[in-house]
Design an enzyme around this catalytic site. Sequence first.
Site, PDB file in Angstrom:
ATOM      1  N   THR A  52       0.990  -1.240  -0.215  1.00 51.96           N
ATOM      2  CA  THR A  52      -0.051  -0.228   0.073  1.00 51.96           C
ATOM      3  C   THR A  52       0.916   1.177   0.074  1.00 51.96           C
ATOM      4  O   THR A  52       1.389   1.568   1.075  1.00 51.96           O
ATOM      5  CB  THR A  52      -0.937   0.296   1.272  1.00 51.96           C
ATOM      6  OG1 THR A  52      -1.751  -1.100   1.340  1.00 51.96           O
ATOM      7  CG2 THR A  52      -1.766   1.164   1.225  1.00 51.96           C
TER       8      THR A  52
ATOM      9  N   LYS B 211      -6.731   1.781  -3.615  1.00 50.00           N
ATOM     10  CA  LYS B 211      -6.409   1.197  -2.282  1.00 50.00           C
ATOM     11  C   LYS B 211      -6.035   2.213  -1.211  1.00 50.00           C
ATOM     12  O   LYS B 211      -6.522   2.103   0.051  1.00 50.00           O
ATOM     13  CB  LYS B 211      -4.929   0.481  -2.481  1.00 50.00           C
ATOM     14  CG  LYS B 211      -4.460  -0.023  -1.209  1.00 50.00           C
ATOM     15  CD  LYS B 211      -5.148  -0.861  -0.234  1.00 50.00           C
ATOM     16  CE  LYS B 211      -4.618  -1.542   0.901  1.00 50.00           C
ATOM     17  NZ  LYS B 211      -5.390  -2.470   1.725  1.00 50.00           N
TER      18      LYS B 211
END
Length: 289
Positions: free
Chosen positions: A85, A163
């Site tokens: 991420t 995300k």
Amino acid sequence: MCKNLVEKGQLDKPLIIFNRTEKRATDLSKSLPSGKSTVASSIEYAISKSDIIFTCVGDDAAINETIDTALKGNAKGKLFVDCSTVHPDTTEGLAAKITAHGAEFVACPVFGAPAMADNGQLVCILAGPKESVEKVKPYTKGVIGRAIVDFGGQPVGKATLLKVIGNTFVLNMVETLSEGHVLAEKSGLGSDNLHQFIETMFPGPYTAYSTRMLSGDYYKREEPLFAVDLARKDARHAMALAKAAGTRLKDVEVADAHLEQVKKHRGEKGDIASIYGAVRQEAGLKFEN
């Protein structure tokens, strides 16, 4: 994810595992079926023996360092799949570096708590050239994940943009639950009564986080499920993206301020669910319930 790649990925060779802390890689390999995995002592060795390389690390600096090291060897013809991420600009930068070395790159950030990863229930976001994405799909749905969001043919940064924005939903959910439980406690409704409503109306992540709050799991565990530093990294990325786009994420700003208090109170053991403790403390209650 490694466990599910070994058990369900139909690999024709042992999975090669590398971790910056070698003991973690060794312990993981020992937990897998015998002969199904090996441990690499260096990134360079792991890359040299692999065709497809999955990476998943904590932040932008770590993935850049990892890929820079990987590209010191011969990466030509290999496929890199990053599940970290990170900021979309970081993802685009990785793609540029990797393709410049004659390799392929797919962004594949994932949604799901550790228990979902263990059970192969992650949601995988795939972005990059369609041909490359198709090569990754056999290892996603039915292996490491339960579903995919297919951005094949779209820029790789779209996957990490989703995300980061998606993780603000998690931040806001935890903030909402924390404030609701504190109000329920102080108003006389009672946390158990509110939890009964949450179980009925919002089964799934809401109920799971509510349970963690009421059980004290948010401060009792030694290893956080979603570490405060990683949650704040995601919040910073989201707020920076919002600022660049000409908007604000005020809910995320509030949650991040509470995470700052979590870090002061719990240090690296702080968990995103500890926002509950910070809200309690603001309301004159004990951080630990």
